[in-house]
Design a protein around this motif. Structure first.
Motif, mmCIF file in Angstrom:
data_model
loop_
_atom_site.group_PDB
_atom_site.id
_atom_site.type_symbol
_atom_site.label_atom_id
_atom_site.label_comp_id
_atom_site.label_asym_id
_atom_site.label_seq_id
_atom_site.Cartn_x
_atom_site.Cartn_y
_atom_site.Cartn_z
ATOM 1 N N SER A 1 0.648 8.752 0.400
ATOM 2 C CA SER A 1 -0.321 9.707 0.958
ATOM 3 C C SER A 1 -1.611 9.010 1.350
ATOM 4 O O SER A 1 -2.134 9.220 2.446
ATOM 5 C CB SER A 1 -0.659 10.801 -0.055
ATOM 6 N N ALA A 2 -2.131 8.168 0.449
ATOM 7 C CA ALA A 2 -3.374 7.469 0.752
ATOM 8 C C ALA A 2 -3.161 6.529 1.941
ATOM 9 O O ALA A 2 -4.019 6.426 2.816
ATOM 10 C CB ALA A 2 -3.854 6.681 -0.460
ATOM 11 N N SER A 3 -2.014 5.865 1.995
ATOM 12 C CA SER A 3 -1.748 4.947 3.094
ATOM 13 C C SER A 3 -1.748 5.684 4.423
ATOM 14 O O SER A 3 -2.260 5.184 5.418
ATOM 15 C CB SER A 3 -0.387 4.273 2.906
ATOM 16 N N TYR A 4 -1.180 6.887 4.426
ATOM 17 C CA TYR A 4 -1.172 7.680 5.659
ATOM 18 C C TYR A 4 -2.598 8.007 6.080
ATOM 19 O O TYR A 4 -2.946 7.898 7.256
ATOM 20 C CB TYR A 4 -0.361 8.966 5.442
ATOM 21 N N LEU A 5 -3.448 8.366 5.110
ATOM 22 C CA LEU A 5 -4.837 8.677 5.450
ATOM 23 C C LEU A 5 -5.575 7.430 5.937
ATOM 24 O O LEU A 5 -6.527 7.531 6.696
ATOM 25 C CB LEU A 5 -5.568 9.273 4.245
ATOM 26 N N PHE A 6 -5.139 6.246 5.499
ATOM 27 C CA PHE A 6 -5.744 5.000 5.996
ATOM 28 C C PHE A 6 -5.225 4.633 7.380
ATOM 29 O O PHE A 6 -5.591 3.601 7.928
ATOM 30 C CB PHE A 6 -5.448 3.836 5.043
ATOM 31 N N GLY A 7 -4.311 5.411 7.918
ATOM 32 C CA GLY A 7 -3.819 5.149 9.270
ATOM 33 C C GLY A 7 -2.479 4.434 9.319
ATOM 34 O O GLY A 7 -2.009 4.094 10.408
ATOM 35 N N LEU A 8 -1.862 4.179 8.150
ATOM 36 C CA LEU A 8 -0.547 3.522 8.169
ATOM 37 C C LEU A 8 0.543 4.561 8.411
ATOM 38 O O LEU A 8 0.349 5.746 8.155
ATOM 39 C CB LEU A 8 -0.286 2.823 6.839
ATOM 40 N N ALA B 1 0.841 -1.199 0.000
ATOM 41 C CA ALA B 1 0.000 0.000 0.000
ATOM 42 C C ALA B 1 0.878 1.253 0.000
ATOM 43 O O ALA B 1 0.675 2.172 -0.784
ATOM 44 C CB ALA B 1 -0.925 -0.004 1.212
ATOM 45 N N GLY C 1 2.538 1.744 -3.231
ATOM 46 C CA GLY C 1 1.609 2.213 -4.262
ATOM 47 C C GLY C 1 1.231 3.661 -4.083
ATOM 48 O O GLY C 1 1.106 4.402 -5.050
ATOM 49 N N ASN C 2 1.018 4.101 -2.858
ATOM 50 C CA ASN C 2 0.588 5.481 -2.620
ATOM 51 C C ASN C 2 0.781 5.858 -1.148
ATOM 52 O O ASN C 2 -0.080 5.598 -0.320
ATOM 53 C CB ASN C 2 -0.882 5.636 -3.016
#
Lengths: 334, 486
Positions: free
Chosen positions: A213-220, A207, A210-211
């Protein structure tokens, strides 16, 4: 299909190099798998190459270019050597070997984490960090061999004093290859498959790769996961270094990593970053390396031809991938 | 040079960015291209300047059909483009940059002649550019001046300016506008791409307004700003009857909060949002709404002032802390920030599992994915990668991945690029969440979306909160004027 392309490709290079195509192919095959002892030699190269490649899969998943595998192999070898020197007259050689494995893996992992921290905290590109640390590790090995760990009497490029035979991983005479080394490599392959396919860690690495920024928003936490990837890759490289010391050379030598760290990058790229292909491509590369030793002896060709074949092969495959994904031929205007 | 565009279409994959654009611009005029972000302005200009190939349609220059498929070709036809961020080489000198892009006539460059030309042009336009200075020492405004002179020396006859007043000072802007008026008077054709009404008003002779890839209207000076705003945002229907604005306890409190970001940042913002409210953020792109949402999400830190979210002072900039407290942020750029394009729907479900275990239960993830696909009506299957979904389905997936029972829901342009029906469906889902006592704050480029779905509207202009109104009794003309900064 791929095998056919590879065969045609190698032949083309041989024609360009002015070598007798069929004879070279024959020599490469007999030189690599012509006898059990040749095959054992190939497997001895296959072990570190596969371990380094497994490690690289973690870092490629998260989008890091871990160029520092060479240094991580060397630090693994240094760690293992340190333990074996400390426990040279131990009554429990098995425990010393076990400790050498652990310390070797830790050494590789810490060296990789150093590059990871330079990246996540220092903002240094991991390629430069890894490359720089490779040179530092090489310097460290030379210093140890010619300094604190030099042979009594004469320090030389041939390395440190060999360890007592009780501190070698045993190699049965009929096997000619250490079952421990083979076993550990198979375990590493299985564990990597498990982690990448079936654990949250493997998914999180993909994840973030792949991205971020999106992973950070998902809590990673992308930074922390990068360190995990580097640590795991370094531990496997460190294991490769430890086995080079305890199985192959039984001492620390300057060229302990034998460029397997760089070669592993090519293996993984040629495997299209897929674990299932890694053991086979690593075997193919190992066979090329061992088989090409025959070339200068029989045909007066330079054995570096195998390096040319490997490098050119990877570039071709990368180009084919780029074509398939439509990236090649893109105008650089957009 | 007269310009005519006939029925220009441009597809990017599944995105239809230009949908049959017609436009005529007469020689010697400054023509504005107005529209919100995503309206298709940039695409149209890329087609004209050769950076992107059009899907269909014709371009005529002085009545002659031409083809612009590379920037070099467009240059040869006399089309030049001044980009928002100057496309130059900061490590080179002013003169080096000035000498770039010249057609190769053999014989190399005559630096002295070029330096003289540059000095002459500078004198003509009252610019102050030293040929031997390094570009790194120049302001954005000065780099823009240099780029303008370079294009002029290349004998450009049609000049496209993309948001030229972004990031330059007021005196520089006056100088630039003076130069542009002179060029138009001398017979050059100028296209000014902007979403700033004030620039259009003070400079342009005529304007074409784009909305959702189509021409929504044209006007000649003097312009009626209210009418232009309507053309940009759509005609605003009367808001549907709705109950009183909820007045639960405050969930989001900003006190004189100031933060950087976007074009204008956000300055001195004081506002309180109460539980159960649906608040729409209006304004031209980059006026402060984006920064407002990112502050509230814990993605940006205030440089001054305070921020209280859900009754506590969470650590600013720690989005994960905000997330744990019940704040959910849904970004507008779905594949840039919202989803991982290479992961499948099932993998997204596994990744956002609220109580994850170390070992992934792929069967469970596939079941969850199937449920969400059914509930959110996503066109795709559990093993479809997010990148292969259409924009609307990516938005549905993004909403389906939201943690259950959010307390404060922050949405950036939640229905951007969606057709009416899917947009309504998404809002039905969101309002259902709100009935469950969640608070929703969303930004939108469509005023009618805000009027239809929000209880309250905050209007931002140039980094400031300029209006705070109940949508039931807002005066639409006043709202339009506030957006335009009047």
């Amino acid at each position: 299909m791929v095998a056919a392309i590879v065969l045609v490709f190698i032949s083309a290079i041989l024609v360009l190099a002015g070598a007798p195509v069929l004879e070279v192919h024959g020599l490469l095959v007999t030189g690599a798998v012509g006898s059990w002892s040749k095959l054992a030699q190939v497997l001895r190269v296959w072990v570190p190459l596969t371990l380094c490649s497994c490690g690289l899969l973690y870092t490629f998943q998260i989008g890091l270019w871990n160029i520092g595998v060479e240094g991580q192999v060397m630090l693994g070898a240094i760690g293992a050597t340190a333990v074996l020197r400390l426990g040279f007259d131990s009554a429990l050689p098995g425990a010393v070997l076990g400790a050498a494995l652990v310390v070797g893996m830790l050494g590789g992992a810490l060296w990789a984490l150093l590059a990871g921290l330079l990246k996540t905290w220092g903002g240094v590109n991991e390629i430069f960090a890894g490359l720089g640390l490779n040179f530092v590790a090489q310097g460290l090995i030379l210093w140890l061999i010619f300094g604190p760990w030099r042979r009594p009497g004469v320090a030389s490029m041939s390395g440190t004093e060999p360890f007592a035979e009780s501190l070698w991983f045993p190699t049965p005479a009929v096997w000619r290859i250490s079952p421990h080394a083979l076993g550990l490599t198979l375990v590493a392959l299985a564990a990597t498959a498990l982690v990448l396919r079936h654990t949250r860690l493997g998914l999180a690495l993909r994840a973030v790769g792949g991205n971020p920024s999106a992973s950070y928003l998902f809590g990673l936490k992308p930074g922390r996961l990068m360190l995990w990837a580097m640590g795991l890759a370094g531990a496997l490289a460190g294991l490769a270094g430890t086995l080079q010391v305890t199985v192959v050379y039984h001492r620390l030598i300057p060229a302990i990593s034998s460029n397997y760290g760089y070669l592993a990058l090519l293996v993984v790229m040629l495997a299209d970053y897929r674990l299932s292909w890694v053991p086979f491509i690593a075997f193919f590369f190992a066979a090329l390396n061992v088989g090409s030793i025959q070339l200068p002896l029989v045909l007066q060709l330079d054995s570096s031809l195998s390096g040319v074949i490997q490098g050119a092969l990877v570039l071709t495959v990368l180009l084919i991938h780029a074509w398939n994904s439509g990236k090649a031929g893109t105008r650089w205007t957009t | 040079m007269d310009l005519e565009l006939r029925d220009i279409h441009k597809h990017y994959g599944t995105v239809h960015a230009n949908r049959g654009i017609h436009m005529r611009v007469a020689s010697g005029t400054i023509h504005g291209i107005l529209g919100e972000n995503g309206a298709g302005k940039s695409t149209l200009m890329k087609v004209l300047s050769g950076y992107a190939a059009r899907t269909s349609g014709d371009i005529f220059l002085d009545g002659r059909a031409v083809d612009t498929t590379t920037p070099a070709q467009a240059n040869r036809l006399g089309i030049g483009m001044l980009y928002q961020d100057p496309l130059d080489f900061p490590s080179l000198t002013v003169l080096d940059n000035f000498s770039l892009g010249r057609p190769n006539r053999g014989g190399g460059l005559n630096r002295r002649a070029l330096a003289e030309e540059l000095t002459r042009l500078c004198r003509d336009f009252d610019f102050d550019l030293e040929p031997e200075r390094s570009l790194e020492q120049l302001t954005v405004g000065e780099r823009q001046q240099l780029e303008l002179l370079r294009l002029l020396s290349l004998e450009v006859k049609l000049l496209i300016l993309d948001e030229p007043t972004t990031g330059i000072s007021t005196p520089q802007k006056e100088k630039l506008f003076g130069a542009l008026r002179r060029l138009a008077a001398a017979g050059m054709t100028l296209l000014l791409v902007s979403h700033k009404l004030e620039d259009i008003e003070s400079l342009c002779h005529a304007v074409t307004v784009l909305r959702q890839g189509r021409v929504s209207g044209e006007m000649t000076a003097p312009f009626q700003l209210d009418e232009l705003v309507n053309l940009m945002f759509g005609t605003i229907p009367a808001p549907p009857p709705r109950g009183a604005v909820a007045s639960g306890e405050p969930v989001l409190l900003l006190h004189e909060a100031t933060a950087g970001g976007d074009r204008a940042g956000l300055g001195n913002c004081t506002v309180s949002v109460r539980r159960g409210q649906v608040v729409g953020l209006a304004g031209l792109e980059g006026s402060g709404q984006g920064v407002f949402l990112r502050l509230a999400a814990g993605l940006a830190k205030p440089v001054r002032g305070s921020l209280t979210v859900l009754g506590t002072q969470l650590k600013p900039g720690d989005h994960h802390g905000f997330r744990d407290a019940g704040v959910v942020f849904v970004p507008t750029a779905r594949l840039d920030e919202g989803l991982v394009g290479s992961l499948t729907i099932a993998e997204h479900c596994a990744l956002t599992e609220p109580h994850p275990s170390f070992r992934i239960d792929w069967q469970g993830a596939a079941n969850t994915a199937a449920q969400r696909i059914a509930r959110f009506r996503i066109q795709g299957s559990a093993d479809t990668p997010a990148a292969l979904l259409s924009g609307g389905n990516q938005q549905r997936l993004l909403l389906s991945l939201m943690p259950a029972r959010p307390r404060l829901l922050l949405l950036e342009q939640p229905t951007r690029g969606l057709d009416l029906e899917p947009a309504r469906w998404i809002w039905a889902q969101l309002r259902a969440l709100c009935a469950d006592a969640a608070t929703i704050v969303f930004s939108s480029a469509e005023l009618d979306e805000i009027m239809a779905f929000a209880d309250r509207v905050l209007v931002f202009y140039n980094g400031s909160l300029v209006r705070d109104l109940d949508t039931r009794d807002s005066d639409l003309d006043d709202l339009a004027r506030a957006i335009a900064g009047k």
